[in-house]
Scaffold this active site. Sequence first.
Site, PDB file in Angstrom:
ATOM      1  N   ASP A  93      50.570  14.130  17.637  1.00  9.19           N
ATOM      2  CA  ASP A  93      49.590  13.638  16.670  1.00  9.19           C
ATOM      3  C   ASP A  93      48.439  13.009  17.462  1.00  9.19           C
ATOM      4  O   ASP A  93      48.507  12.841  18.688  1.00  9.19           O
ATOM      5  CB  ASP A  93      50.259  12.653  15.684  1.00  9.19           C
ATOM      6  CG  ASP A  93      49.499  12.584  14.366  1.00  9.19           C
ATOM      7  OD1 ASP A  93      50.098  12.212  13.350  1.00  9.19           O
ATOM      8  OD2 ASP A  93      48.285  12.914  14.370  1.00  9.19           O
TER       9      ASP A  93
HETATM   10  C1  GLC Z   1      45.983  12.285  11.928  1.00  8.85           C
HETATM   11  C2  GLC Z   1      47.254  12.476  11.121  1.00  8.85           C
HETATM   12  C3  GLC Z   1      47.759  13.880  11.145  1.00  8.85           C
HETATM   13  C4  GLC Z   1      46.592  14.843  11.263  1.00  8.85           C
HETATM   14  C5  GLC Z   1      45.976  14.640  12.620  1.00  8.85           C
HETATM   15  C6  GLC Z   1      44.764  15.548  12.849  1.00  8.85           C
HETATM   16  O1  GLC Z   1      46.018  11.066  12.583  1.00  8.85           O
HETATM   17  O2  GLC Z   1      48.349  11.610  11.406  1.00  8.85           O
HETATM   18  O3  GLC Z   1      48.509  14.059   9.936  1.00  8.85           O
HETATM   19  O4  GLC Z   1      47.027  16.175  11.117  1.00  8.85           O
HETATM   20  O5  GLC Z   1      45.612  13.289  12.841  1.00  8.85           O
HETATM   21  O6  GLC Z   1      43.734  15.208  11.987  1.00  8.85           O
END
Ligand code: GLC
Length: 716
Positions: free
Chosen positions: A257
């Site tokens: 993430d």
């Molecule tokens: C965010 C979220 C995740 C998302 C990623 C990309 O922090 O936790 O769900 O897909 O970053 O945007």
Amino acid sequence: MSRVESLIARMTLTEKLGQLTMTACGMAVTGPTIAGDSTAAVKSGAIGNLLNLVGPNNVHAMQRLAVKESRLGIPLLIGYDVIHGHRILFPIPLAETACFDPTLWEVSAREAAKEAAADGLAMTFAPMLDVARDPRWGRSAEGPGEDPLVGARIAEAKVRGFQGADLRQADALAACAKHYCAYGCVTAGRDYAPVDISERTLHEVHMVPFAAAVAAGAAAIMPSFTDLNGIPMTANQALLHDWLRGRLGFEGVIISDYNAIAELIRHGIAGDLPEAAALALKAGVDIDMMADAYRYGLPAALERGAVTIADIDQAVRRVLTLKERLGLFEDPFARGRTPESAAALRDRRHLARVIATRSIVMLKNQDDTLPLKSTVRRVALVGPLSDDSSEMRGVWWGAAPPEGHVTVLAGLREALPGAQILHAPGVAIDSADFSGISQGLDHCSAVDAIILCLGEAAIMSGEASSRSYLGLPGSQRRLAEAVFEQARGSATPVIVILFSGRPLVVPWLVEQADAVLAAWFPGSEAGNAIADLITGRASPSGRTPVTWPRAAGQVPIFFSERPSGRPFNATDRFTSKYLDVANEPLFPFGFGLNFGRFEFSNLRLSAASLGIDDAVTVQVDLLNSGAREAQETVFLFTHDKVASVSRPKLELKGFAQITLGPGNKGTVSLSLRASELRFLGMDLAAVFEPGEVDILVGPCADRTQLLVASIHLVAN
Ligand code: GLC
């Protein structure tokens, strides 16, 4: 030698680490760190993947840099959060779950994939599969609700929908199932907080949807930001490498993430970036999203001997293999080359309207307030969510602009052309200012119906949006109480449309309103869907995929709790209860009213006993004794009353739907395999234990409404 192996053999370390790096562009802000201009790094091969970039011209411009100007011409993998639509929005995932229709779940993902791929994208960071039983957590809005079986069905449908029949197709998106795992169990419902749960709950509940996603062929998995019992998921070798890859056989790509690898330092398990990078790589994380930990940390980790080139090559191999499966090497510009037709967009908006209509849950309809009588001529429409296009999008609105989503006012005007609609916001969504209430009340006098549009702002749920207070924000309760007071004693019905990304604790509102529709956030066709239900052009059929608490103090509250040694008994003080509120929820899982009146009868089983290889057909008759056609959802639960491990009071094993006209009868059949009655025994291995199991069938997770039959499980 294969293309992938040939490339690996020729790649420099910088180019290898580039393939393990995903950097954000500026077309959406979805995390705390912002990257600069990635142009030079893409040209040099130091960045091999991007996110938050949309639009064929923008995507193709960056793709040309990678493919035409970098040394090895490796195409970019470009991802985006296509969570519930891309530009035409479907209801938020929690709302769509309320349809309890896997076909709709799949179709909406397929349509979102087509729209996003036409925008140049090749991956979505979806489906979000976090089972959530704590509505304080804002990300409940993004997920499949409280039940693991529903989560598994959502996983299968969404992976099939996003990826289509062949990832190589120009309208296919790689699905990235997230957030692995148990993110919905953050302490006190506070986002990003530590997660501490039992191995049993982990495997019986939270791993189930991810196992389904892997079995359905999900191309990627995203670990959660959170730790699990002290071990951050991004560095969790046991659950990433050993379980996901080893036990479940997942061969796809694991993407961290946003900035999560660098955050291992804050978690306190890495002293610096190289150590964090080494922990993540060794655990099985292939792509570093937005931490630049692999780019800037792995060279030092290599020197320290904390990782090997073979570790890096293995990750590069998986990333290049995914790009190959997506057809990016053959035609990196296929996605975004062909604009969609006007007819395709028109059909998609119609689908969005159908799904929105199916996702809305009617929580109350006293004296058949709805549908509104055709004689209605003057309607008061009051509340901060009655005419706000942007708010109808809900959380994770993708590439959808704030305008262009049908509001309740617009939908009602279209549905009631002959009626006078007196509209006033009354109060803002979240403000102490209640000076506008008087204008709202003025509109509510001498009308045929009052419609109150209340609830949360879209940004009050989703990421980093936990709430400790689960009622209506701002001065909305003051507005509602004033309207109820003014309407009290009159024949004017008050209909409340609730917008939220979570169940709200509003017993006082349900008590006083004549009708309540939980609309969640219905997406681009919100106003039309709501008008369809209010006017009777469609019958409400949504069923809540989460339990609605009567009080925030009941949280976590969910139907599949184990029984306790002292289950509540009103005649015995020493039993499980609160002194100040009943144990029962405001609304149970699966609750939802419709315009029919369904009576269940004649529950019957095709067998009295089951061996491990057997299956039983469960049938129940339904009669719609109401005056209008309606759709009923039938839930099948089981309760294993005596086992080596205490089993939940109710476990969901299946659901089905039936539509019946007024006065008509029908039969619903559900199949239950004995293998579905296995559970994790004392040592967490799956066991099948002889004994009597109750089979319970009915409209929701309220035992008083369920028909019960028993079946004997017998050892072979
Ligand atoms: C965010 C979220 C995740 C998302 C990623 C990309 O922090 O936790 O769900 O897909 O970053 O945007």
